[in-house]
Motif scaffolding. Structure first.
Motif, PDB file in Angstrom:
ATOM      1  N   UNK A  95      -4.890   4.163 -15.047  1.00 27.27           N
ATOM      2  CA  UNK A  95      -3.500   4.144 -14.589  1.00 27.27           C
ATOM      3  C   UNK A  95      -2.767   2.918 -15.119  1.00 27.27           C
ATOM      4  N   UNK A  96      -3.462   1.778 -15.137  1.00 28.14           N
ATOM      5  CA  UNK A  96      -2.862   0.564 -15.688  1.00 28.14           C
ATOM      6  C   UNK A  96      -2.556   0.744 -17.172  1.00 28.14           C
ATOM      7  N   UNK A  97      -3.506   1.294 -17.919  1.00 29.63           N
ATOM      8  CA  UNK A  97      -3.325   1.447 -19.357  1.00 29.63           C
ATOM      9  C   UNK A  97      -2.241   2.463 -19.698  1.00 29.63           C
ATOM     10  N   UNK A 127      13.927   3.055 -21.568  1.00 25.98           N
ATOM     11  CA  UNK A 127      13.205   1.836 -21.198  1.00 25.98           C
ATOM     12  C   UNK A 127      13.402   1.426 -19.735  1.00 25.98           C
ATOM     13  N   UNK A 128      14.617   1.504 -19.168  1.00 24.59           N
ATOM     14  CA  UNK A 128      14.721   1.210 -17.724  1.00 24.59           C
ATOM     15  C   UNK A 128      13.884   2.159 -16.869  1.00 24.59           C
ATOM     16  N   UNK A 129      13.848   3.443 -17.266  1.00 28.79           N
ATOM     17  CA  UNK A 129      13.005   4.392 -16.544  1.00 28.79           C
ATOM     18  C   UNK A 129      11.532   4.057 -16.737  1.00 28.79           C
ATOM     19  N   UNK A 130      11.197   3.671 -17.955  1.00 27.12           N
ATOM     20  CA  UNK A 130       9.828   3.258 -18.241  1.00 27.12           C
ATOM     21  C   UNK A 130       9.438   2.058 -17.384  1.00 27.12           C
ATOM     22  N   UNK A 131      10.337   1.074 -17.324  1.00 21.81           N
ATOM     23  CA  UNK A 131      10.050  -0.111 -16.517  1.00 21.81           C
ATOM     24  C   UNK A 131       9.874   0.259 -15.053  1.00 21.81           C
ATOM     25  N   UNK A 132      10.700   1.196 -14.577  1.00 21.36           N
ATOM     26  CA  UNK A 132      10.556   1.669 -13.199  1.00 21.36           C
ATOM     27  C   UNK A 132       9.209   2.351 -12.993  1.00 21.36           C
ATOM     28  N   UNK A 133       8.809   3.170 -13.981  1.00 25.95           N
ATOM     29  CA  UNK A 133       7.510   3.838 -13.908  1.00 25.95           C
ATOM     30  C   UNK A 133       6.373   2.827 -13.948  1.00 25.95           C
ATOM     31  N   UNK A 134       6.538   1.791 -14.766  1.00 26.81           N
ATOM     32  CA  UNK A 134       5.536   0.724 -14.829  1.00 26.81           C
ATOM     33  C   UNK A 134       5.369   0.072 -13.469  1.00 26.81           C
ATOM     34  N   UNK A 135       6.500  -0.202 -12.829  1.00 26.98           N
ATOM     35  CA  UNK A 135       6.436  -0.816 -11.505  1.00 26.98           C
ATOM     36  C   UNK A 135       5.744   0.107 -10.506  1.00 26.98           C
ATOM     37  N   UNK A 136       6.015   1.414 -10.624  1.00 26.81           N
ATOM     38  CA  UNK A 136       5.339   2.358  -9.742  1.00 26.81           C
ATOM     39  C   UNK A 136       3.840   2.389  -9.980  1.00 26.81           C
ATOM     40  N   UNK A 147       2.053  -0.080 -11.372  1.00 30.47           N
ATOM     41  CA  UNK A 147       1.522  -1.360 -10.911  1.00 30.47           C
ATOM     42  C   UNK A 147       1.410  -1.396  -9.397  1.00 30.47           C
ATOM     43  N   UNK A 148       2.382  -0.777  -8.740  1.00 30.72           N
ATOM     44  CA  UNK A 148       2.332  -0.712  -7.276  1.00 30.72           C
ATOM     45  C   UNK A 148       1.101   0.044  -6.813  1.00 30.72           C
ATOM     46  N   UNK A 175      -1.686   0.527  -8.531  1.00 30.87           N
ATOM     47  CA  UNK A 175      -2.861  -0.273  -8.872  1.00 30.87           C
ATOM     48  C   UNK A 175      -3.031  -1.414  -7.873  1.00 30.87           C
ATOM     49  N   UNK A 176      -1.915  -2.045  -7.530  1.00 32.47           N
ATOM     50  CA  UNK A 176      -1.959  -3.139  -6.558  1.00 32.47           C
ATOM     51  C   UNK A 176      -2.468  -2.645  -5.211  1.00 32.47           C
ATOM     52  N   UNK A 177      -1.997  -1.463  -4.815  1.00 34.57           N
ATOM     53  CA  UNK A 177      -2.482  -0.881  -3.556  1.00 34.57           C
ATOM     54  C   UNK A 177      -3.988  -0.661  -3.615  1.00 34.57           C
ATOM     55  N   UNK A 178      -4.463  -0.084  -4.721  1.00 39.11           N
ATOM     56  CA  UNK A 178      -5.903   0.157  -4.864  1.00 39.11           C
ATOM     57  C   UNK A 178      -6.688  -1.154  -4.843  1.00 39.11           C
ATOM     58  N   UNK A 179      -6.142  -2.161  -5.508  1.00 33.44           N
ATOM     59  CA  UNK A 179      -6.839  -3.448  -5.566  1.00 33.44           C
ATOM     60  C   UNK A 179      -6.881  -4.110  -4.191  1.00 33.44           C
ATOM     61  N   UNK A 180      -5.753  -4.083  -3.485  1.00 31.98           N
ATOM     62  CA  UNK A 180      -5.726  -4.641  -2.133  1.00 31.98           C
ATOM     63  C   UNK A 180      -6.713  -3.912  -1.235  1.00 31.98           C
ATOM     64  N   UNK A 181      -6.725  -2.584  -1.335  1.00 34.46           N
ATOM     65  CA  UNK A 181      -7.672  -1.802  -0.533  1.00 34.46           C
ATOM     66  C   UNK A 181      -9.108  -2.137  -0.916  1.00 34.46           C
ATOM     67  N   UNK A 182      -9.359  -2.286  -2.215  1.00 33.79           N
ATOM     68  CA  UNK A 182     -10.723  -2.590  -2.664  1.00 33.79           C
ATOM     69  C   UNK A 182     -11.185  -3.967  -2.199  1.00 33.79           C
ATOM     70  N   UNK A 183     -10.269  -4.929  -2.167  1.00 37.08           N
ATOM     71  CA  UNK A 183     -10.634  -6.291  -1.784  1.00 37.08           C
ATOM     72  C   UNK A 183     -10.828  -6.441  -0.274  1.00 37.08           C
ATOM     73  N   UNK A 184     -10.040  -5.736   0.521  1.00 42.15           N
ATOM     74  CA  UNK A 184     -10.026  -5.998   1.965  1.00 42.15           C
ATOM     75  C   UNK A 184     -10.557  -4.844   2.819  1.00 42.15           C
ATOM     76  N   UNK A 185     -11.002  -3.742   2.195  1.00 47.76           N
ATOM     77  CA  UNK A 185     -11.475  -2.606   2.983  1.00 47.76           C
ATOM     78  C   UNK A 185     -12.767  -2.068   2.386  1.00 47.76           C
ATOM     79  N   UNK A 186     -13.496  -1.309   3.181  1.00 45.39           N
ATOM     80  CA  UNK A 186     -14.736  -0.689   2.732  1.00 45.39           C
ATOM     81  C   UNK A 186     -14.422   0.596   1.980  1.00 45.39           C
TER      82      UNK A 186
END
Length: 514
Positions: free
Chosen positions: A59-61, A226-235, A237-238, A240-251
């Motif tokens: 998803x990041x790539x 590109x603005x739509x792309x940047x918005x999609x990138x943020x989505x 990243x969001x 991925x960030x959710x998955x990472x937060x869940x992975x770090x702080x939850x089982x």
């Protein structure tokens, strides 16, 4: 008069397109939903949690592909038509596939570092590598889907999700039963391969040979996209960030429950996603005040669907999750109930806002709305999850959605699209009031399937009766919806529902003395 006709035509075209896409997506989601249930049962909470995290790096790539040109192609295809867009499609497709190939290759080189950074699980490296081809395959599929959307090929738009979800479901289940989590991921990749090939074949059938337009034509596509792309990138990243937060702080068990809740929320979104997709061509063709008036229709009708769906899911989450995924996922109902609060925002037209901004060419608005949401999510997610578990993550997602919606509504007013706050309030009030008949049904000591059937029927009938009484639906809405759905397969059901609404609309008029 001409303005009203153009809006009426846009409503009818959108309805016909949305119904066609809805049929395909509903079938695909039914297949995927059943498969996810079976897969969750085969893998168990821990295995399903690993499966859910396996595509995080991919998803990041995927961020480094497309760069918004597919959305630009959809808009240009809807404006130029089939004859004038083939070269542009060829150029944009070549650009998209090349960027996806480079991104996939980089992912293979950096897979171990990215997996440790994002997931904090060394044992997930092989699963990450196994999922990497989805970067290229999903880029090809998404491009063909957007191009076909702009060309009005609703048959292909209906078919592609079915091909994707049917193939990946069958293959994932078969391979998961034999090889566990790696088999499930391999089946996912194979399903995307079949869908991508089908999408590109449909595009070729529609346009024939795809010549390459001059490279200079890529610049305006990127300027729009590109603005739509940047918005999609943020989505992305969001997510991925959710998955990472869940992975770090939850089982893994908690993550599996969280993903089940998000899967269920996605089922609710199925009701309106086809409408949102179909709105883009309509907004692209309309101009000036017509776009603003059409937005009010879109906001009104998507809210009428999503708001009650969210309220019902919040109240009946325990039985819904038990029925679909089993009682083993005991944490998921709480996550789902809290997340469903974000669906109340749909009364403000949040489902229509992205397509509206794209259609009128204000793509920066989508980017800025995403930034407004991310500005809330980033500082809240980690500390709230650390303190409250995944309930904290869900709460941060709801707050992020509210922030993004608030900005979108404010920005829409600046370009002539007013939100009907009174109608949104009435819709929420009707959806909440319709819960009253559910109280005695909750006491039924029966199988969850019977209780869900009873509560869903009672809630739908109560909401349908209260919507006209609360002023959510008027005679104009019944006329517009009747005309829009007249030429679609939903006509028999729509006629029945609208007659039901008309009965209570007359009752509301009698009560008010009008």
């Amino acid at each position: 008069m001409e303005s009203r006709q153009s809006i009426g035509s846009a409503v009818s075209e959108t309805a016909a397109s949305a119904v066609s896409i809805l049929g395909g997506q509903a079938s695909a989601t039914l297949v995927a939903g059943i498969a996810s249930i079976l897969l969750a049962r085969i893998l168990g909470p821990e295995g399903y949690g690993k499966y859910a995290l396996a595509t995080t790096v991919a998803s990041l790539l995927s961020i480094f592909t497309d760069f918004g040109v597919s959305a630009a192609v959809a808009r240009e295809a809807s404006r130029r038509g089939r004859e004038g867009v083939a070269g542009l499609v060829g150029l944009a497709l070549a650009f998209t596939l090349a960027s996806a190939l480079v991104s996939t290759a980089l992912g293979a080189l950096l897979s171990e570092r990215l997996t440790l950074l994002l997931l904090n699980r060394a044992e997930m490296v092989q699963l990450t590598l196994l999922a990497l081809p989805t970067v290229f395959l999903n880029s090809a599929l998404n491009f063909s889907y957007f191009a076909l959307l702009g060309l009005g090929d609703t048959a292909s738009l209906a078919a592609l999700p079915v091909i994707r979800d049917l193939s990946r479901s069958v293959l994932s289940l078969a391979l998961a039963a034999a090889y566990g989590v790696p088999g499930a991921v391999a089946g996912l990749v194979a399903g995307y391969a079949l869908a991508a090939a089908s999408g590109l074949a449909a595009l070729y059938r529609r346009l024939g040979r795809l010549p390459l337009a001059p490279a200079g034509e890529l610049k305006p596509l990127l300027g729009y996209g590109l603005p739509l792309y940047a918005s999609s990138v943020l989505g992305t990243l969001s997510g991925i960030y959710q998955n990472s937060v869940a992975a770090w702080f939850a089982t893994d068990v908690e993550v599996g429950n969280f993903k089940v809740a998000m899967n269920f929320a996605a089922l609710i979104q199925l009701l309106v996603a086809p409408i949102s997709l179909s709105l883009l061509p309509a907004f692209s063709r309309l101009s000036g005040d017509d776009s603003g008036r059409f937005f009010r229709y879109a906001a009104r009708y998507t809210g009428l669907i999503l708001v009650p769906a969210g309220v019902y899911a919040a109240v009946e989450s325990r039985d819904l999750v038990a029925l679909v995924y089993g009682r083993e996922y005991a944490l998921a109902p709480g996550y789902l109930s809290l997340y469903s609060a974000s669906l109340l925002l749909s009364g403000l037209g949040t489902a229509a806002l992205p397509s509206f901004f794209q259609g009128v060419g204000d793509t920066r608005a989508n980017l800025e709305a995403s930034l407004a949401g991310l500005a809330v999510l980033l500082p809240l997610a980690a500390p709230l999850t650390q303190r409250l578990g995944l309930y904290g993550l869900v709460a941060s997602l709801v707050a992020s959605s509210a922030s993004s919606a608030a900005y979108g509504v404010w920005r829409a007013r600046r370009v002539g699209a007013e939100v009907d706050f009174l109608h949104a309030t009435r819709t929420c009030a009707a959806a909440l009031a319709a819960l009253a008949p559910l109280a005695p049904l909750a006491l039924l000591n029966v199988h969850p399937a019977l209780r869900v059937a009873a509560t869903a029927t009672a809630y739908a009938l109560a909401y349908g009766a209260l919507a006209p009484l609360f002023g959510c639906i008027d005679g104009g809405d019944i006329e517009v919806l009747g005309q829009a759905l007249r030429g679609t397969p939903l006509k028999p059901l729509a006629s029945l529902v609208l007659r039901y609404e008309a009965v209570f609309l007359r009752a509301a008029r009698n009560l008010s003395g009008k």
